[in-house]
Scaffold this active site. Structure first.
Site, PDB file in Angstrom:
ATOM      1  N   ASP A  12       0.868  -1.181   0.000  1.00 34.65           N
ATOM      2  CA  ASP A  12       0.000   0.000   0.000  1.00 34.65           C
ATOM      3  C   ASP A  12       0.906   1.233   0.000  1.00 34.65           C
ATOM      4  OD1 ASP A  12      -1.662   2.114   0.704  1.00 34.65           O
ATOM      5  OD2 ASP A  12      -2.704   0.981   2.270  1.00 34.65           O
ATOM      6  N   ILE A  13       0.731   2.096  -0.967  1.00 35.32           N
ATOM      7  CA  ILE A  13       1.623   3.259  -1.080  1.00 35.32           C
ATOM      8  C   ILE A  13       1.492   4.203   0.115  1.00 35.32           C
ATOM      9  CG2 ILE A  13       0.121   4.840  -2.395  1.00 35.32           C
ATOM     10  CD1 ILE A  13       2.634   5.287  -4.244  1.00 35.32           C
ATOM     11  N   ASN A  26      -7.126  12.636 -10.582  1.00 31.81           N
ATOM     12  CA  ASN A  26      -7.859  13.080 -11.775  1.00 31.81           C
ATOM     13  C   ASN A  26      -7.733  14.596 -11.878  1.00 31.81           C
ATOM     14  OD1 ASN A  26     -10.160  14.366 -10.318  1.00 31.81           O
ATOM     15  ND2 ASN A  26     -10.472  12.272  -9.620  1.00 31.81           N
ATOM     16  N   VAL A  35      -6.068   4.410  -5.758  1.00 31.42           N
ATOM     17  CA  VAL A  35      -4.957   4.921  -4.950  1.00 31.42           C
ATOM     18  C   VAL A  35      -5.246   6.357  -4.481  1.00 31.42           C
ATOM     19  CG1 VAL A  35      -3.527   5.721  -6.883  1.00 31.42           C
ATOM     20  CG2 VAL A  35      -2.432   4.951  -4.813  1.00 31.42           C
ATOM     21  N   ASP A  36      -5.949   7.105  -5.266  1.00 32.18           N
ATOM     22  CA  ASP A  36      -6.329   8.479  -4.904  1.00 32.18           C
ATOM     23  C   ASP A  36      -7.191   8.473  -3.627  1.00 32.18           C
ATOM     24  OD1 ASP A  36      -6.669  11.214  -5.149  1.00 32.18           O
ATOM     25  OD2 ASP A  36      -8.026  11.118  -6.875  1.00 32.18           O
ATOM     26  N   THR A 120      -3.140   2.493 -14.687  1.00 34.46           N
ATOM     27  CA  THR A 120      -3.401   1.080 -14.996  1.00 34.46           C
ATOM     28  C   THR A 120      -4.612   0.503 -14.266  1.00 34.46           C
ATOM     29  OG1 THR A 120      -1.992   0.191 -13.238  1.00 34.46           O
ATOM     30  CG2 THR A 120      -0.926   0.698 -15.349  1.00 34.46           C
ATOM     31  N   GLY A 121      -5.291   1.329 -13.461  1.00 37.52           N
ATOM     32  CA  GLY A 121      -6.495   0.863 -12.767  1.00 37.52           C
ATOM     33  C   GLY A 121      -7.736   1.308 -13.523  1.00 37.52           C
ATOM     34  N   VAL A 122      -8.472   2.200 -12.921  1.00 34.82           N
ATOM     35  CA  VAL A 122      -9.712   2.732 -13.514  1.00 34.82           C
ATOM     36  C   VAL A 122      -9.473   3.296 -14.917  1.00 34.82           C
ATOM     37  CG1 VAL A 122     -11.485   4.528 -13.240  1.00 34.82           C
ATOM     38  CG2 VAL A 122     -10.680   3.288 -11.254  1.00 34.82           C
ATOM     39  N   TYR A 123      -8.321   3.872 -15.164  1.00 30.60           N
ATOM     40  CA  TYR A 123      -8.066   4.527 -16.449  1.00 30.60           C
ATOM     41  C   TYR A 123      -7.693   3.549 -17.568  1.00 30.60           C
ATOM     42  CZ  TYR A 123      -8.551   9.320 -14.676  1.00 30.60           C
ATOM     43  OH  TYR A 123      -9.043  10.505 -14.171  1.00 30.60           O
TER      44      TYR A 123
HETATM   45  N1  AR6 Z   1      -1.334   1.631  -3.008  1.00 30.02           N
HETATM   46  C1  AR6 Z   1      -0.708   1.365  -4.173  1.00 30.02           C
HETATM   47  N2  AR6 Z   1      -1.363   1.139  -5.318  1.00 30.02           N
HETATM   48  C2  AR6 Z   1      -2.717   1.182  -5.275  1.00 30.02           C
HETATM   49  C3  AR6 Z   1      -3.444   1.458  -4.095  1.00 30.02           C
HETATM   50  C4  AR6 Z   1      -2.689   1.688  -2.922  1.00 30.02           C
HETATM   51  N3  AR6 Z   1      -3.272   1.974  -1.745  1.00 30.02           N
HETATM   52  N4  AR6 Z   1      -4.765   1.418  -4.393  1.00 30.02           N
HETATM   53  C5  AR6 Z   1      -4.873   1.114  -5.701  1.00 30.02           C
HETATM   54  N5  AR6 Z   1      -3.645   0.958  -6.232  1.00 30.02           N
HETATM   55  P1  AR6 Z   1      -6.123   3.680  -9.968  1.00 30.02           P
HETATM   56  P2  AR6 Z   1      -5.737   5.285 -12.417  1.00 30.02           P
HETATM   57  C6  AR6 Z   1      -3.249   0.611  -7.605  1.00 30.02           C
HETATM   58  O1  AR6 Z   1      -7.456   3.217 -10.452  1.00 30.02           O
HETATM   59  O2  AR6 Z   1      -5.893   4.082 -13.274  1.00 30.02           O
HETATM   60  C7  AR6 Z   1      -9.179   7.502  -9.215  1.00 30.02           C
HETATM   61  O3  AR6 Z   1     -10.558   7.485  -8.968  1.00 30.02           O
HETATM   62  C8  AR6 Z   1      -4.264  -0.036  -8.500  1.00 30.02           C
HETATM   63  O4  AR6 Z   1      -4.408  -1.421  -8.194  1.00 30.02           O
HETATM   64  O5  AR6 Z   1      -5.997   4.085  -8.545  1.00 30.02           O
HETATM   65  O6  AR6 Z   1      -4.609   6.237 -12.705  1.00 30.02           O
HETATM   66  C9  AR6 Z   1      -8.670   8.884  -9.553  1.00 30.02           C
HETATM   67  O7  AR6 Z   1      -9.351   9.894  -8.865  1.00 30.02           O
HETATM   68  C10 AR6 Z   1      -3.613   0.184  -9.853  1.00 30.02           C
HETATM   69  O8  AR6 Z   1      -2.576  -0.770 -10.056  1.00 30.02           O
HETATM   70  O9  AR6 Z   1      -5.587   4.932 -10.843  1.00 30.02           O
HETATM   71  C11 AR6 Z   1      -8.895   8.952 -11.030  1.00 30.02           C
HETATM   72  O10 AR6 Z   1     -10.233   9.352 -11.333  1.00 30.02           O
HETATM   73  C12 AR6 Z   1      -2.959   1.563  -9.703  1.00 30.02           C
HETATM   74  O11 AR6 Z   1      -2.923   1.813  -8.286  1.00 30.02           O
HETATM   75  C13 AR6 Z   1      -8.665   7.561 -11.496  1.00 30.02           C
HETATM   76  O12 AR6 Z   1      -8.934   6.715 -10.371  1.00 30.02           O
HETATM   77  C14 AR6 Z   1      -3.693   2.707 -10.393  1.00 30.02           C
HETATM   78  O13 AR6 Z   1      -5.089   2.498 -10.287  1.00 30.02           O
HETATM   79  C15 AR6 Z   1      -7.235   7.341 -11.919  1.00 30.02           C
HETATM   80  O14 AR6 Z   1      -7.112   6.063 -12.475  1.00 30.02           O
END
Ligand code: AR6
Length: 171
Positions: A12-13, A26, A35-36, A120-123
């Site tokens: 967890d970051i 975002n 992560v946000d 790499t998550g939601v985006y």
């Molecule tokens: N620690 C480390 N990595 C994490 C954590 C954590 N606590 N939680 C999730 N991840 P994402 P994006 C990973 O969706 O694709 C938000 O709503 C996750 O598994 O967090 O850049 C923002 O507000 C994945 O590998 O970010 C934006 O609207 C990575 O972090 C949107 O999501 C990125 O996933 C940004 O989407």
């Protein structure tokens, strides 16, 4: 040779003992999921109050806040591109997130920095393609900037960690 390290960590970051963590935010900078959401929850409400003063952030850019209740003193908020198939400058915009975040870190005097797998998550950015960009940009930056001592790629799951380890071992 300067003493610099790139490390892959599964976890967890928000728990990392580094001077700064990067947030995959975002354009509003007002919080979200993934992560946000985790960073805002762990840092506390003062973070949102500071973010409100920043007037958002463009895709590919980065902005700095304090870390509040995080172990990290600083948060670098960057906005990755939404994946639309690869023909809408997604690669360049993602590369810019890494470059701008690294530049902001060195300008602030930060020596240890942790990145999540931006976009790499939601985006929806394909993981291996994003990982190659992340590794390439961090390596290139460290070759030119000796003030950064440690860069962590913090992977939230094993699949992401395996991908980073594979890409780092390849090139
Ligand atoms: N620690 C480390 N990595 C994490 C954590 C954590 N606590 N939680 C999730 N991840 P994402 P994006 C990973 O969706 O694709 C938000 O709503 C996750 O598994 O967090 O850049 C923002 O507000 C994945 O590998 O970010 C934006 O609207 C990575 O972090 C949107 O999501 C990125 O996933 C940004 O989407």
């Amino acid at each position: 040779m300067p003493d610099q390290a790139i490390l892959v960590v599964e976890g967890d970051i928000t728990k990392q003992e580094v001077e700064a963590v990067v947030n995959a935010a975002n354009t509003s900078l007002l919080g979200g999921g993934g992560v946000d959401g985790a960073i805002h929850r762990a840092a506390g409400p003062e973070l949102l109050a500071e973010c409100r003063t920043l007037q958002g952030c463009a895709t590919g850019d980065a902005k700095l806040t304090r870390g509040y209740r995080l172990p990290a003193s600083w948060i670098i908020h960057t906005v990755g591109p939404v994946w639309h198939g690869g023909a809408q400058h997604e690669d360049e915009l993602l590369a810019r997130c890494y470059r701008r975040s690294l530049a902001l870190a060195t300008k602030t005097g930060i020596r240890t920095l942790a990145f999540p797998a931006i976009s790499t998550g939601v985006y929806g950015f394909p993981l291996e393609r994003a990982t190659r960009i992340a590794v390439r940009e961090v390596r290139a930056f460290l070759e030119e900037n000796y003030s950064l001592e440690r860069v962590l790629f913090v992977c939230f799951d094993r699949n992401t960690r395996d991908c980073y380890q594979k890409v780092l071992a390849e090139c």
